[in-house]
Design a protein around this motif. Sequence first.
Motif, PDB file in Angstrom:
ATOM      1  N   ARG A   3       0.801  -1.222   0.000  1.00  0.00           N
ATOM      2  CA  ARG A   3       0.000   0.000   0.000  1.00  0.00           C
ATOM      3  C   ARG A   3       0.832   1.270   0.000  1.00  0.00           C
ATOM      4  O   ARG A   3       0.332   2.341  -0.360  1.00  0.00           O
ATOM      5  CB  ARG A   3      -0.956  -0.007   1.195  1.00  0.00           C
ATOM      6  CG  ARG A   3      -2.162  -0.896   1.002  1.00  0.00           C
ATOM      7  CD  ARG A   3      -3.047  -0.898   2.223  1.00  0.00           C
ATOM      8  NE  ARG A   3      -2.466  -1.680   3.303  1.00  0.00           N
ATOM      9  CZ  ARG A   3      -3.009  -1.777   4.507  1.00  0.00           C
ATOM     10  NH1 ARG A   3      -4.122  -1.118   4.801  1.00  0.00           N
ATOM     11  NH2 ARG A   3      -2.439  -2.527   5.435  1.00  0.00           N
ATOM     12  N   LEU A   4       2.103   1.190   0.406  1.00  0.00           N
ATOM     13  CA  LEU A   4       2.930   2.387   0.485  1.00  0.00           C
ATOM     14  C   LEU A   4       4.124   2.328  -0.469  1.00  0.00           C
ATOM     15  O   LEU A   4       5.108   3.043  -0.285  1.00  0.00           O
ATOM     16  CB  LEU A   4       3.420   2.598   1.923  1.00  0.00           C
ATOM     17  CG  LEU A   4       2.314   2.737   2.975  1.00  0.00           C
ATOM     18  CD1 LEU A   4       2.918   2.892   4.366  1.00  0.00           C
ATOM     19  CD2 LEU A   4       1.398   3.918   2.664  1.00  0.00           C
ATOM     20  N   ILE A  86       5.176  10.982   4.113  1.00  0.00           N
ATOM     21  CA  ILE A  86       4.575  10.627   5.398  1.00  0.00           C
ATOM     22  C   ILE A  86       5.483  11.101   6.523  1.00  0.00           C
ATOM     23  O   ILE A  86       6.697  10.876   6.486  1.00  0.00           O
ATOM     24  CB  ILE A  86       4.381   9.100   5.512  1.00  0.00           C
ATOM     25  CG1 ILE A  86       3.523   8.568   4.369  1.00  0.00           C
ATOM     26  CG2 ILE A  86       3.799   8.712   6.870  1.00  0.00           C
ATOM     27  CD1 ILE A  86       3.714   7.081   4.102  1.00  0.00           C
ATOM     28  N   LEU A  87       4.889  11.747   7.514  1.00  0.00           N
ATOM     29  CA  LEU A  87       5.625  12.144   8.716  1.00  0.00           C
ATOM     30  C   LEU A  87       4.908  11.556   9.919  1.00  0.00           C
ATOM     31  O   LEU A  87       3.720  11.821  10.126  1.00  0.00           O
ATOM     32  CB  LEU A  87       5.681  13.667   8.842  1.00  0.00           C
ATOM     33  CG  LEU A  87       6.155  14.224  10.194  1.00  0.00           C
ATOM     34  CD1 LEU A  87       7.583  13.785  10.502  1.00  0.00           C
ATOM     35  CD2 LEU A  87       6.029  15.742  10.216  1.00  0.00           C
ATOM     36  N   VAL A  88       5.614  10.765  10.700  1.00  0.00           N
ATOM     37  CA  VAL A  88       5.063  10.221  11.939  1.00  0.00           C
ATOM     38  C   VAL A  88       5.781  10.894  13.098  1.00  0.00           C
ATOM     39  O   VAL A  88       6.945  10.606  13.383  1.00  0.00           O
ATOM     40  CB  VAL A  88       5.232   8.685  12.013  1.00  0.00           C
ATOM     41  CG1 VAL A  88       4.602   8.157  13.301  1.00  0.00           C
ATOM     42  CG2 VAL A  88       4.619   8.009  10.793  1.00  0.00           C
ATOM     43  N   ASN A  89       5.083  11.804  13.758  1.00  0.00           N
ATOM     44  CA  ASN A  89       5.643  12.532  14.897  1.00  0.00           C
ATOM     45  C   ASN A  89       5.471  11.694  16.157  1.00  0.00           C
ATOM     46  O   ASN A  89       4.524  11.863  16.929  1.00  0.00           O
ATOM     47  CB  ASN A  89       4.934  13.884  15.052  1.00  0.00           C
ATOM     48  CG  ASN A  89       5.547  14.971  14.205  1.00  0.00           C
ATOM     49  OD1 ASN A  89       6.767  15.061  14.069  1.00  0.00           O
ATOM     50  ND2 ASN A  89       4.706  15.814  13.624  1.00  0.00           N
ATOM     51  N   ASN A 136       1.708  18.807  -3.369  1.00  0.00           N
ATOM     52  CA  ASN A 136       0.252  18.774  -3.180  1.00  0.00           C
ATOM     53  C   ASN A 136      -0.219  17.434  -2.631  1.00  0.00           C
ATOM     54  O   ASN A 136      -1.246  16.888  -3.027  1.00  0.00           O
ATOM     55  CB  ASN A 136      -0.473  19.085  -4.495  1.00  0.00           C
ATOM     56  CG  ASN A 136      -1.806  19.787  -4.267  1.00  0.00           C
ATOM     57  OD1 ASN A 136      -1.916  20.640  -3.390  1.00  0.00           O
ATOM     58  ND2 ASN A 136      -2.810  19.451  -5.053  1.00  0.00           N
ATOM     59  N   TYR A 137       0.551  16.909  -1.668  1.00  0.00           N
ATOM     60  CA  TYR A 137       0.213  15.610  -1.085  1.00  0.00           C
ATOM     61  C   TYR A 137       1.020  15.410   0.199  1.00  0.00           C
ATOM     62  O   TYR A 137       2.183  15.808   0.284  1.00  0.00           O
ATOM     63  CB  TYR A 137       0.533  14.458  -2.042  1.00  0.00           C
ATOM     64  CG  TYR A 137       0.190  13.102  -1.450  1.00  0.00           C
ATOM     65  CD1 TYR A 137      -1.104  12.597  -1.550  1.00  0.00           C
ATOM     66  CD2 TYR A 137       1.144  12.363  -0.759  1.00  0.00           C
ATOM     67  CE1 TYR A 137      -1.432  11.367  -0.983  1.00  0.00           C
ATOM     68  CE2 TYR A 137       0.826  11.137  -0.188  1.00  0.00           C
ATOM     69  CZ  TYR A 137      -0.465  10.652  -0.301  1.00  0.00           C
ATOM     70  OH  TYR A 137      -0.789   9.450   0.267  1.00  0.00           O
ATOM     71  N   GLY A 138       0.410  14.749   1.174  1.00  0.00           N
ATOM     72  CA  GLY A 138       1.161  14.372   2.365  1.00  0.00           C
ATOM     73  C   GLY A 138       0.274  13.802   3.443  1.00  0.00           C
ATOM     74  O   GLY A 138      -0.939  14.000   3.468  1.00  0.00           O
ATOM     75  N   LYS A 139       0.915  13.066   4.355  1.00  0.00           N
ATOM     76  CA  LYS A 139       0.246  12.483   5.522  1.00  0.00           C
ATOM     77  C   LYS A 139       1.087  12.819   6.753  1.00  0.00           C
ATOM     78  O   LYS A 139       2.255  12.410   6.840  1.00  0.00           O
ATOM     79  CB  LYS A 139       0.154  10.960   5.394  1.00  0.00           C
ATOM     80  CG  LYS A 139      -0.540  10.464   4.133  1.00  0.00           C
ATOM     81  CD  LYS A 139      -2.040  10.531   4.259  1.00  0.00           C
ATOM     82  CE  LYS A 139      -2.717   9.874   3.068  1.00  0.00           C
ATOM     83  NZ  LYS A 139      -4.174   9.748   3.242  1.00  0.00           N
ATOM     84  N   SER A 234      -1.816   5.717   4.257  1.00  0.00           N
ATOM     85  CA  SER A 234      -2.103   5.267   2.902  1.00  0.00           C
ATOM     86  C   SER A 234      -3.229   6.051   2.246  1.00  0.00           C
ATOM     87  O   SER A 234      -3.888   6.892   2.872  1.00  0.00           O
ATOM     88  CB  SER A 234      -2.481   3.789   2.933  1.00  0.00           C
ATOM     89  OG  SER A 234      -3.784   3.618   3.477  1.00  0.00           O
ATOM     90  N   ALA A 235      -3.486   5.734   0.996  1.00  0.00           N
ATOM     91  CA  ALA A 235      -4.563   6.381   0.250  1.00  0.00           C
ATOM     92  C   ALA A 235      -5.935   6.059   0.826  1.00  0.00           C
ATOM     93  O   ALA A 235      -6.909   6.757   0.533  1.00  0.00           O
ATOM     94  CB  ALA A 235      -4.506   5.947  -1.218  1.00  0.00           C
ATOM     95  N   ASP A 236      -6.026   5.034   1.659  1.00  0.00           N
ATOM     96  CA  ASP A 236      -7.301   4.676   2.279  1.00  0.00           C
ATOM     97  C   ASP A 236      -7.868   5.812   3.121  1.00  0.00           C
ATOM     98  O   ASP A 236      -9.075   5.873   3.359  1.00  0.00           O
ATOM     99  CB  ASP A 236      -7.139   3.436   3.162  1.00  0.00           C
ATOM    100  CG  ASP A 236      -6.845   2.180   2.363  1.00  0.00           C
ATOM    101  OD1 ASP A 236      -7.053   2.191   1.135  1.00  0.00           O
ATOM    102  OD2 ASP A 236      -6.398   1.192   2.967  1.00  0.00           O
TER     103      ASP A 236
END
Length: 254
Positions: A3-4, A86-89, A136-139, A234-236
Amino acid sequence: MARLAGRTAIVTGGAKGIGRHYSEALAAEGAGVVIADISGGAEAAEEIAATYGANSALSVPCDVSDESQVKNLVAKAIERFGKIDILVNNAALFAPLQPTKVQDIDVDLWDKVFAVNVRGSFLLAKHVAPHMIARNYGKIINIGSGTVYKGLPGMLHYTASKGAIATFTRTLSRELGEHKICVNTLAPGLVMSETLVASGSHDEALKARVVASRAFKREQLPPDLLGALIFLSSADSDFVTGQTIAVDGGSVNT
């Protein structure tokens, strides 16, 4: 298909404890993972690379409360992978903290907790957001805590810092929404991670009270968080932002 696949993730505090599980889960779904940890993270990156490929992981020593080190981290991520999706803080002070009444909390410790738990998340977002905006995208996934909803006596510094993260997520999600950047909070309960168990800082009575508060009457382990992490990465979850997802066996209802 993973998925990633083709995505790049930064995981702060990604070398040990729950963060190590986050790093491995993201790599397992095909992401290139930048492990940012004050302890370095070289061993974690080497083990992930051995399993998922030589280009699957990079370690960068980083104190997230130090802006110059955060800038270096972001630059190294871009140099290696060309982008940050993707950033996981995740980096935070919790396991070493001893329960302390408000009148006994040292001011320097209060400031240190907020420097890592709040300023660290701000600095990462500040320096990662421009790269996400450009594409123009991010998580952005901020790691919160169920203690925000219940309060945790003796842990005012930690709980207050995670309350700040909840409002940080809500505000940042609205600010970055026009750039199709999703910002959410993943809120664990008391997780019996390797780091927490090794610290010995949280007694059996506390664990028993937490388990009793849950709909599912068992201890929480790091793998319990990974499904929600991948969903938010993910895009989900492309139409999910500004939300808190509590993964704690039903201890709190958000």
